[in-house]
Scaffold this motif. Structure first.
Motif, PDB file in Angstrom:
ATOM      1  N   ASN A   1       3.986  36.809  23.699  1.00 20.08           N
ATOM      2  CA  ASN A   1       2.584  37.162  24.119  1.00 20.08           C
ATOM      3  C   ASN A   1       2.605  38.019  25.342  1.00 20.08           C
ATOM      4  O   ASN A   1       3.153  37.564  26.209  1.00 20.08           O
ATOM      5  CB  ASN A   1       1.475  36.128  24.614  1.00 20.08           C
ATOM      6  CG  ASN A   1       0.945  35.268  23.056  1.00 20.08           C
ATOM      7  OD1 ASN A   1       0.089  35.996  22.450  1.00 20.08           O
ATOM      8  ND2 ASN A   1       1.320  34.101  23.064  1.00 20.08           N
ATOM      9  N   MET A   2       2.067  39.570  25.162  1.00 18.59           N
ATOM     10  CA  MET A   2       2.141  40.267  26.357  1.00 18.59           C
ATOM     11  C   MET A   2       0.977  40.965  26.640  1.00 18.59           C
ATOM     12  O   MET A   2       0.142  41.230  25.891  1.00 18.59           O
ATOM     13  CB  MET A   2       3.032  41.661  25.744  1.00 18.59           C
ATOM     14  CG  MET A   2       4.653  41.150  25.202  1.00 18.59           C
ATOM     15  SD  MET A   2       5.518  42.445  24.689  1.00 18.59           S
ATOM     16  CE  MET A   2       4.724  43.212  23.591  1.00 18.59           C
ATOM     17  N   ASN A   3       0.635  40.530  27.761  1.00 22.65           N
ATOM     18  CA  ASN A   3      -0.651  41.205  28.519  1.00 22.65           C
ATOM     19  C   ASN A   3      -0.456  42.016  29.816  1.00 22.65           C
ATOM     20  O   ASN A   3       0.659  42.035  30.227  1.00 22.65           O
ATOM     21  CB  ASN A   3      -1.416  39.680  29.052  1.00 22.65           C
ATOM     22  CG  ASN A   3      -1.717  38.703  27.869  1.00 22.65           C
ATOM     23  OD1 ASN A   3      -2.188  39.030  26.792  1.00 22.65           O
ATOM     24  ND2 ASN A   3      -1.696  37.374  28.053  1.00 22.65           N
ATOM     25  N   SER A   4      -1.620  42.749  30.026  1.00 20.00           N
ATOM     26  CA  SER A   4      -1.348  43.519  31.197  1.00 20.00           C
ATOM     27  C   SER A   4      -0.209  44.633  31.017  1.00 20.00           C
ATOM     28  O   SER A   4       0.240  44.813  31.877  1.00 20.00           O
ATOM     29  CB  SER A   4      -1.442  42.748  32.563  1.00 20.00           C
ATOM     30  OG  SER A   4      -2.516  42.110  32.524  1.00 20.00           O
ATOM     31  N   LEU A   5      -0.229  45.202  29.895  1.00 17.83           N
ATOM     32  CA  LEU A   5       0.898  46.153  29.524  1.00 17.83           C
ATOM     33  C   LEU A   5       1.004  47.360  30.293  1.00 17.83           C
ATOM     34  O   LEU A   5      -0.332  47.623  30.734  1.00 17.83           O
ATOM     35  CB  LEU A   5       1.206  46.016  27.791  1.00 17.83           C
ATOM     36  CG  LEU A   5       1.495  45.161  27.104  1.00 17.83           C
ATOM     37  CD1 LEU A   5       1.277  45.363  25.678  1.00 17.83           C
ATOM     38  CD2 LEU A   5       3.161  45.140  27.291  1.00 17.83           C
ATOM     39  N   LYS A   6       2.027  47.653  30.634  1.00 13.29           N
ATOM     40  CA  LYS A   6       2.285  48.794  31.352  1.00 13.29           C
ATOM     41  C   LYS A   6       3.349  49.947  30.758  1.00 13.29           C
ATOM     42  O   LYS A   6       3.952  49.468  29.858  1.00 13.29           O
ATOM     43  CB  LYS A   6       3.057  48.567  32.826  1.00 13.29           C
ATOM     44  CG  LYS A   6       2.531  47.173  33.568  1.00 13.29           C
ATOM     45  CD  LYS A   6       3.469  47.026  34.797  1.00 13.29           C
ATOM     46  CE  LYS A   6       2.735  45.877  35.705  1.00 13.29           C
ATOM     47  NZ  LYS A   6       3.674  45.417  36.771  1.00 13.29           N
ATOM     48  N   PRO A   7       3.085  50.862  31.099  1.00  8.99           N
ATOM     49  CA  PRO A   7       3.822  52.145  30.505  1.00  8.99           C
ATOM     50  C   PRO A   7       5.337  51.477  30.553  1.00  8.99           C
ATOM     51  O   PRO A   7       6.104  52.082  29.728  1.00  8.99           O
ATOM     52  CB  PRO A   7       3.623  53.544  31.243  1.00  8.99           C
ATOM     53  CG  PRO A   7       2.052  53.229  31.541  1.00  8.99           C
ATOM     54  CD  PRO A   7       2.247  51.601  31.997  1.00  8.99           C
ATOM     55  N   GLU A   8       5.894  50.971  31.510  1.00  9.96           N
ATOM     56  CA  GLU A   8       7.279  50.841  31.685  1.00  9.96           C
ATOM     57  C   GLU A   8       7.802  49.834  30.724  1.00  9.96           C
ATOM     58  O   GLU A   8       9.132  49.362  30.633  1.00  9.96           O
ATOM     59  CB  GLU A   8       7.708  50.374  33.142  1.00  9.96           C
ATOM     60  CG  GLU A   8       6.905  49.509  33.835  1.00  9.96           C
ATOM     61  CD  GLU A   8       5.712  50.047  34.625  1.00  9.96           C
ATOM     62  OE1 GLU A   8       5.013  51.025  34.192  1.00  9.96           O
ATOM     63  OE2 GLU A   8       5.417  49.691  35.697  1.00  9.96           O
ATOM     64  N   ASP A   9       6.742  49.001  30.019  1.00  7.66           N
ATOM     65  CA  ASP A   9       6.887  48.059  29.034  1.00  7.66           C
ATOM     66  C   ASP A   9       7.641  48.629  27.878  1.00  7.66           C
ATOM     67  O   ASP A   9       7.806  48.117  26.806  1.00  7.66           O
ATOM     68  CB  ASP A   9       5.941  47.038  28.926  1.00  7.66           C
ATOM     69  CG  ASP A   9       5.510  46.348  29.985  1.00  7.66           C
ATOM     70  OD1 ASP A   9       4.558  46.004  30.282  1.00  7.66           O
ATOM     71  OD2 ASP A   9       6.737  45.648  30.650  1.00  7.66           O
ATOM     72  N   THR A  10       7.291  49.894  27.667  1.00  3.90           N
ATOM     73  CA  THR A  10       7.685  50.689  26.497  1.00  3.90           C
ATOM     74  C   THR A  10       8.967  50.606  26.150  1.00  3.90           C
ATOM     75  O   THR A  10       9.935  50.718  27.028  1.00  3.90           O
ATOM     76  CB  THR A  10       7.353  52.204  26.661  1.00  3.90           C
ATOM     77  OG1 THR A  10       5.888  52.267  26.693  1.00  3.90           O
ATOM     78  CG2 THR A  10       7.722  52.880  25.440  1.00  3.90           C
ATOM     79  N   ALA A  11       9.389  50.153  25.071  1.00  3.66           N
ATOM     80  CA  ALA A  11      10.730  49.885  24.348  1.00  3.66           C
ATOM     81  C   ALA A  11      10.705  49.157  22.929  1.00  3.66           C
ATOM     82  O   ALA A  11       9.763  48.814  22.491  1.00  3.66           O
ATOM     83  CB  ALA A  11      11.660  48.865  25.398  1.00  3.66           C
ATOM     84  N   VAL A  12      12.027  49.126  22.538  1.00  2.92           N
ATOM     85  CA  VAL A  12      12.126  48.230  21.412  1.00  2.92           C
ATOM     86  C   VAL A  12      12.451  46.914  21.693  1.00  2.92           C
ATOM     87  O   VAL A  12      13.238  46.883  22.493  1.00  2.92           O
ATOM     88  CB  VAL A  12      13.404  48.851  20.349  1.00  2.92           C
ATOM     89  CG1 VAL A  12      13.379  48.216  19.204  1.00  2.92           C
ATOM     90  CG2 VAL A  12      13.193  50.426  20.041  1.00  2.92           C
ATOM     91  N   TYR A  13      11.718  46.175  21.183  1.00  2.11           N
ATOM     92  CA  TYR A  13      11.774  44.701  21.466  1.00  2.11           C
ATOM     93  C   TYR A  13      12.514  43.946  20.321  1.00  2.11           C
ATOM     94  O   TYR A  13      12.229  44.208  19.119  1.00  2.11           O
ATOM     95  CB  TYR A  13      10.647  44.021  21.799  1.00  2.11           C
ATOM     96  CG  TYR A  13       9.993  44.353  23.004  1.00  2.11           C
ATOM     97  CD1 TYR A  13       9.494  45.772  23.226  1.00  2.11           C
ATOM     98  CD2 TYR A  13       9.880  43.470  24.093  1.00  2.11           C
ATOM     99  CE1 TYR A  13       8.769  46.068  24.482  1.00  2.11           C
ATOM    100  CE2 TYR A  13       9.338  43.865  25.327  1.00  2.11           C
ATOM    101  CZ  TYR A  13       8.839  45.156  25.462  1.00  2.11           C
ATOM    102  OH  TYR A  13       8.143  45.524  26.645  1.00  2.11           O
ATOM    103  N   TYR A  14      13.650  43.126  20.725  1.00  2.00           N
ATOM    104  CA  TYR A  14      14.265  42.388  19.863  1.00  2.00           C
ATOM    105  C   TYR A  14      14.146  40.906  20.126  1.00  2.00           C
ATOM    106  O   TYR A  14      14.231  40.456  21.144  1.00  2.00           O
ATOM    107  CB  TYR A  14      15.812  43.018  19.879  1.00  2.00           C
ATOM    108  CG  TYR A  14      16.114  44.352  19.601  1.00  2.00           C
ATOM    109  CD1 TYR A  14      16.107  45.223  20.624  1.00  2.00           C
ATOM    110  CD2 TYR A  14      16.633  44.739  18.467  1.00  2.00           C
ATOM    111  CE1 TYR A  14      16.342  46.503  20.569  1.00  2.00           C
ATOM    112  CE2 TYR A  14      16.783  46.158  18.136  1.00  2.00           C
ATOM    113  CZ  TYR A  14      16.766  46.897  19.328  1.00  2.00           C
ATOM    114  OH  TYR A  14      17.188  48.260  19.022  1.00  2.00           O
ATOM    115  N   CYS A  15      14.461  40.098  18.937  1.00  2.00           N
ATOM    116  CA  CYS A  15      14.550  38.644  19.132  1.00  2.00           C
ATOM    117  C   CYS A  15      15.760  38.316  18.813  1.00  2.00           C
ATOM    118  O   CYS A  15      16.629  39.100  18.168  1.00  2.00           O
ATOM    119  CB  CYS A  15      13.418  37.879  18.250  1.00  2.00           C
ATOM    120  SG  CYS A  15      13.719  38.227  16.724  1.00  2.00           S
TER     121      CYS A  15
END
Length: 119
Positions: free
Chosen positions: A79-93
C-alpha cells in the motif's frame, strides 16, 4: 515459483496505489518489493518475512508505504500513500528463501509494474 505483480498506474502527487503480487504456489517465501527508476539501480522498497513477523522499509518510504501478506491467498501487497514524483519507477516483487534486503539473494522475480506519479 511464478510471481505476478499488478496494481501500478498513473497517479497524482499525494495519491495512493495498492500493488499486489500473487505467487503461483503456496510456499512460505520471504517477500520483497523493489523498484527501479530509469538510469538508476534497482533498490529495495520493503520486505516481509514468510510469517509477516519481520518488516523492512527503505527510509524513503517509511510512514507512507505498508507491506502486508495474505498467505492463504499467496499474495503480498504494498500500500503506497502520499506518493511523490520520486516514487516513479517500475516496481518488482520478489521471493527469497531467506529474509534479506539484498536483490542478489532473491530467487524469483515478478515481471514488474509501472508506477508513475505526476507532479
Amino acid at each position: 515459483v511464478q510471481l505476478q505483480a499488478s496494481g501500478g498506474g498513473l497517479v497524482q502527487t499525494g495519491g495512493s496505489l495498492r500493488l499486489s503480487c500473487a505467487a503461483s504456489v503456496h510456499t512460505p517465501y520471504n517477500m520483497g518489493w523493489f523498484r527501479q527508476a530509469p538510469g538508476k539501480e534497482r533498490e529495495i522498497v520493503s520486505a516481509v518475512s514468510w510469517n509477516g513477523g519481520l518488516l523492512y522499509y527503505a527510509d524513503s518510504v517509511k510512514g507512507r508505504f505498508t507491506i502486508s501478506r495474505d498467505n492463504a491467498k499467496n499474495t503480498v501487497y504494498l500500500n503506497m500513500n502520499s506518493l511523490k514524483p520520486e516514487d516513479t519507477a517500475v516496481y518488482y516483487c520478489a521471493a527469497a528463501r531467506v529474509y534479506t534486503y539484498s536483490p542478489s539473494r532473491y530467487d524469483y522475480w515478478g515481471q514488474g509494474t509501472q508506477v508513475t506519479v505526476s507532479s
